[in-house]
Design a protein around this motif. Structure first.
Motif, short mmCIF file in Angstrom:
data_model
loop_
_atom_site.label_atom_id
_atom_site.label_comp_id
_atom_site.label_asym_id
_atom_site.label_seq_id
_atom_site.Cartn_x
_atom_site.Cartn_y
_atom_site.Cartn_z
N TRP A 290 0.83 -1.20 0.00
CA TRP A 290 0.00 0.00 0.00
C TRP A 290 0.87 1.25 0.00
CZ3 TRP A 290 -0.10 3.24 4.43
CH2 TRP A 290 0.53 2.72 5.56
N TYR B 107 0.28 5.85 0.43
CA TYR B 107 -0.66 6.84 0.96
C TYR B 107 -0.38 8.21 0.36
CZ TYR B 107 3.08 8.80 3.73
OH TYR B 107 4.25 9.41 4.10
N LYS C 210 -7.70 -0.32 1.12
CA LYS C 210 -7.83 0.89 0.32
C LYS C 210 -8.98 1.74 0.86
CE LYS C 210 -8.38 2.16 -4.54
NZ LYS C 210 -8.50 1.63 -5.89
N PHE D 27 -5.85 11.19 5.08
CA PHE D 27 -5.03 10.67 3.99
C PHE D 27 -5.78 9.56 3.27
CE2 PHE D 27 -3.92 8.32 7.75
CZ PHE D 27 -3.68 7.02 7.34
N LYS D 28 -5.32 9.30 2.07
CA LYS D 28 -5.92 8.28 1.20
C LYS D 28 -4.91 7.15 1.03
CE LYS D 28 -7.35 7.63 -3.56
NZ LYS D 28 -7.29 8.23 -4.87
N VAL D 29 -5.39 5.92 1.18
CA VAL D 29 -4.52 4.75 1.00
C VAL D 29 -4.91 4.05 -0.30
CG1 VAL D 29 -4.01 2.44 1.88
CG2 VAL D 29 -4.10 4.37 3.45
#
Length: 190
Positions: free
Chosen positions: A26, A28, A160, A185-187
């Motif tokens: 992953w 971020y 996600k 934040f975006k994963v």
């Protein structure tokens, strides 16, 4: 007999996966950061996402304690929320730090998850694994400048979605104060 063989193979594969270092699956992107305090004459905190390069943002900001409020009554709590649709329908995840004395937080959670991330971009000290952090070691004015999160000590797999980390610091006895830092934040999973 065939079933027992399959179970043994499954267990062996599971042990093999656990025994090898997992590849990070992953990444971020910081979306924003906010900070606030109920009493800025005691604690003032501000933060912002600062562009480092195209598509790469770090955290900059400060957490200033105007009076020495660090003692056994100063606590840190961290909650992590997630939304898979990207809206404000956030759900609490099982990953959180319950209200914890600041020294326990520094010696357990800060050392394990954040010390490497802040080593080159803040005035927070570095400590060895066998050195206990004391109140005298924590600066009253903590500054961050374009810090990136080092995810090497985090889980190999993160779902996600959109995440919010809410960190609260507060005192349980006078002088009372509560400060929070909220990081969005975006994963992206691979």
């Amino acid at each position: 007999m065939k079933f027992i063989s399959l179970v043994i193979v499954a267990i062996a594969c599971f042990i093999l996966v656990l025994s090898k270092e997992s590849k990070r699956e992953w990444s971020y992107v910081f979306l924003g950061i906010k900070g606030n305090s109920t009493n800025t004459s005691l604690i003032d905190t501000k933060g912002k996402a600062e562009r480092i390069s195209r598509g790469l943002y770090g955290i900059s900001g400060y957490h200033t304690m105007h009076k020495d409020v660090l003692d056994d009554n100063y606590f840190v709590e961290v909650k992590i929320y997630c939304s898979f649709q990207g809206n404000d329908n956030l759900h609490l995840t099982p990953f959180y730090v319950p209200p914890t004395n600041v020294l326990v937080y520094a010696n357990v959670y800060f050392k394990k998850y954040l010390m490497r991330s802040t080593s080159n971009c803040s005035n927070l000290p570095l400590f060895g694994d066998n050195v206990d952090i004391t109140y005298a070691d924590i600066p009253l004015n903590i500054t961050l400048s374009r810090c990136l999160l080092n995810i090497s000590d985090f889980p190999s797999f993160v779902q996600k979605g959109y995440y919010r980390i809410l960190t609260s610091t507060y005192r349980t006895k006078p002088p009372f104060v509560n400060a929070f830092i909220m990081i969005d934040f975006k994963v992206d999973g691979i």
